[in-house]
Design a protein around this motif. Sequence first.
Motif, PDB file in Angstrom:
ATOM      1  N   GLU A 247      80.175  93.139  -8.700  1.00  0.00           N
ATOM      2  CA  GLU A 247      78.991  93.982  -8.931  1.00  0.00           C
ATOM      3  C   GLU A 247      78.907  94.413 -10.398  1.00  0.00           C
ATOM      4  OE1 GLU A 247      78.933  97.958  -7.296  1.00  0.00           O
ATOM      5  OE2 GLU A 247      76.836  97.685  -6.741  1.00  0.00           O
ATOM      6  N   LYS A 248      80.056  94.725 -10.959  1.00  0.00           N
ATOM      7  CA  LYS A 248      80.097  95.179 -12.354  1.00  0.00           C
ATOM      8  C   LYS A 248      79.510  94.110 -13.288  1.00  0.00           C
ATOM      9  CE  LYS A 248      81.883  97.909 -15.644  1.00  0.00           C
ATOM     10  NZ  LYS A 248      81.508  99.277 -15.852  1.00  0.00           N
ATOM     11  N   VAL A 249      79.880  92.856 -13.048  1.00  0.00           N
ATOM     12  CA  VAL A 249      79.387  91.744 -13.878  1.00  0.00           C
ATOM     13  C   VAL A 249      77.854  91.668 -13.822  1.00  0.00           C
ATOM     14  CG1 VAL A 249      79.384  89.209 -14.110  1.00  0.00           C
ATOM     15  CG2 VAL A 249      81.512  90.418 -13.572  1.00  0.00           C
ATOM     16  N   PHE A 250      77.326  91.801 -12.628  1.00  0.00           N
ATOM     17  CA  PHE A 250      75.870  91.702 -12.471  1.00  0.00           C
ATOM     18  C   PHE A 250      75.177  92.947 -13.027  1.00  0.00           C
ATOM     19  CE2 PHE A 250      74.795  87.872 -10.064  1.00  0.00           C
ATOM     20  CZ  PHE A 250      76.070  87.385  -9.850  1.00  0.00           C
ATOM     21  N   ALA A 251      75.800  94.100 -12.846  1.00  0.00           N
ATOM     22  CA  ALA A 251      75.196  95.347 -13.341  1.00  0.00           C
ATOM     23  C   ALA A 251      75.153  95.343 -14.871  1.00  0.00           C
ATOM     24  CB  ALA A 251      75.990  96.548 -12.829  1.00  0.00           C
ATOM     25  N   ILE A 252      76.222  94.853 -15.506  1.00  0.00           N
ATOM     26  CA  ILE A 252      76.222  94.794 -16.984  1.00  0.00           C
ATOM     27  C   ILE A 252      75.159  93.806 -17.462  1.00  0.00           C
ATOM     28  CG2 ILE A 252      77.556  94.290 -19.078  1.00  0.00           C
ATOM     29  CD1 ILE A 252      80.095  94.742 -17.540  1.00  0.00           C
ATOM     30  N   THR A 253      75.048  92.681 -16.769  1.00  0.00           N
ATOM     31  CA  THR A 253      74.038  91.675 -17.142  1.00  0.00           C
ATOM     32  C   THR A 253      72.636  92.284 -17.057  1.00  0.00           C
ATOM     33  OG1 THR A 253      75.487  89.926 -16.336  1.00  0.00           O
ATOM     34  CG2 THR A 253      73.172  89.353 -16.622  1.00  0.00           C
ATOM     35  N   ALA A 254      72.392  93.031 -15.990  1.00  0.00           N
ATOM     36  CA  ALA A 254      71.086  93.680 -15.817  1.00  0.00           C
ATOM     37  C   ALA A 254      70.853  94.683 -16.948  1.00  0.00           C
ATOM     38  CB  ALA A 254      71.023  94.377 -14.463  1.00  0.00           C
ATOM     39  N   ASP A 255      71.860  95.476 -17.221  1.00  0.00           N
ATOM     40  CA  ASP A 255      71.750  96.499 -18.258  1.00  0.00           C
ATOM     41  C   ASP A 255      71.483  95.863 -19.619  1.00  0.00           C
ATOM     42  OD1 ASP A 255      71.895  99.223 -18.909  1.00  0.00           O
ATOM     43  OD2 ASP A 255      73.853  98.887 -19.845  1.00  0.00           O
ATOM     44  N   TYR A 256      72.242  94.822 -19.922  1.00  0.00           N
ATOM     45  CA  TYR A 256      72.102  94.104 -21.200  1.00  0.00           C
ATOM     46  C   TYR A 256      70.679  93.572 -21.382  1.00  0.00           C
ATOM     47  CZ  TYR A 256      72.894  90.539 -24.756  1.00  0.00           C
ATOM     48  OH  TYR A 256      72.815  89.774 -25.882  1.00  0.00           O
ATOM     49  N   SER A 257      70.087  93.143 -20.254  1.00  0.00           N
ATOM     50  CA  SER A 257      68.765  92.504 -20.288  1.00  0.00           C
ATOM     51  C   SER A 257      67.645  93.504 -20.011  1.00  0.00           C
ATOM     52  CB  SER A 257      68.723  91.393 -19.238  1.00  0.00           C
ATOM     53  OG  SER A 257      69.903  90.640 -19.266  1.00  0.00           O
ATOM     54  N   GLU A 258      68.020  94.769 -19.904  1.00  0.00           N
ATOM     55  CA  GLU A 258      67.065  95.841 -19.592  1.00  0.00           C
ATOM     56  C   GLU A 258      66.302  95.566 -18.293  1.00  0.00           C
ATOM     57  OE1 GLU A 258      64.855  97.324 -23.027  1.00  0.00           O
ATOM     58  OE2 GLU A 258      66.403  96.459 -24.298  1.00  0.00           O
ATOM     59  N   MET A 259      67.062  95.114 -17.294  1.00  0.00           N
ATOM     60  CA  MET A 259      66.508  94.945 -15.939  1.00  0.00           C
ATOM     61  C   MET A 259      67.030  96.080 -15.066  1.00  0.00           C
ATOM     62  SD  MET A 259      66.723  90.852 -15.075  1.00  0.00           S
ATOM     63  CE  MET A 259      68.398  90.427 -15.548  1.00  0.00           C
ATOM     64  N   LYS A 260      66.241  96.415 -14.052  1.00  0.00           N
ATOM     65  CA  LYS A 260      66.738  97.378 -13.062  1.00  0.00           C
ATOM     66  C   LYS A 260      67.738  96.626 -12.180  1.00  0.00           C
ATOM     67  CE  LYS A 260      62.258  98.511 -12.105  1.00  0.00           C
ATOM     68  NZ  LYS A 260      61.585  98.007 -13.268  1.00  0.00           N
ATOM     69  N   PHE A 261      68.653  97.336 -11.572  1.00  0.00           N
ATOM     70  CA  PHE A 261      69.689  96.655 -10.781  1.00  0.00           C
ATOM     71  C   PHE A 261      69.809  97.238  -9.381  1.00  0.00           C
ATOM     72  CE2 PHE A 261      74.219  96.212  -9.496  1.00  0.00           C
ATOM     73  CZ  PHE A 261      74.209  94.832  -9.319  1.00  0.00           C
ATOM     74  N   GLU A 262      69.917  96.354  -8.393  1.00  0.00           N
ATOM     75  CA  GLU A 262      70.157  96.752  -6.998  1.00  0.00           C
ATOM     76  C   GLU A 262      71.211  95.810  -6.426  1.00  0.00           C
ATOM     77  OE1 GLU A 262      68.740  99.240  -5.361  1.00  0.00           O
ATOM     78  OE2 GLU A 262      67.090  99.718  -6.722  1.00  0.00           O
TER      79      GLU A 262
END
Length: 190
Positions: free
Chosen positions: A144-159
């Motif tokens: 989850e951390k990997v995907f959450a950082i990717t979302a954050d880096y790309s300024e996407m919301k994450f679920e």
Amino acid sequence: MPKKILVLSASPVKNGNTATLVKWFVEGCRKKRAKVEVVQAAFLKYKSNGCTSCRACQKLVKYECVINDDAKPVLAKMAEVDVIVMATPLYFYGASAQLKLVMDRMFSLYKWDNQAGTTETPLRGKTFVLIASAFEDIGLDVLEKVFAITADYSEMKFESLLVPNAGESGDVKKMEDVHKKAVALGRKVA
Ligand SMILES: Cc1cc2nc3c(=O)[nH]c(=O)nc-3n(C[C@H](O)[C@H](O)[C@H](O)COP(=O)(O)O)c2cc1C
């Protein structure tokens, strides 16, 4: 406008836990009349073993991977939709290799200017969703951390929807609480 949702379902097991979770999630999306497309990401055919780091995409104006294979239209769709969903079994505390093959090619969806210190991406503002199942209750948090950082880096919301105790393909079919959560997540992001 109905939301456009792209789901990459990335287990090599066609009717296993990932497939079931995706089916339930899509059920939720459709209740909100979203336009959903599910890509069987474990069965795409490639001309290379993942991203070759050729960096040719960085010289293009378009956000496009130069390798002309099954991943190319999937990447193009990622740039267009409102919601990108990645569904994977946990494999050695990471995403399935089948998912990574296409995920690394998302390099083509960014333009970096290291001198100016800028990053441009059409992913900005979208929603990124991780759906994952595993045998154990440890490791899903790492994924989850990997995907959450990717979302954050790309300024996407994450679920995310994380489902432990699913060691055998088919185990989630008995989990009615998970069914409800997956439908609710589909409704939420649609
Ligand atoms: C190659 C492989 C690696 C796995 N690695 C893990 C792991 O590191 N941790 C874990 O809890 N489960 C692991 N599992 C179990 C799967 O993540 C789990 O059974 C999953 O729900 C299977 O989903 P599927 O039916 O969609 O393929 C592994 C299974 C396989 C086949």
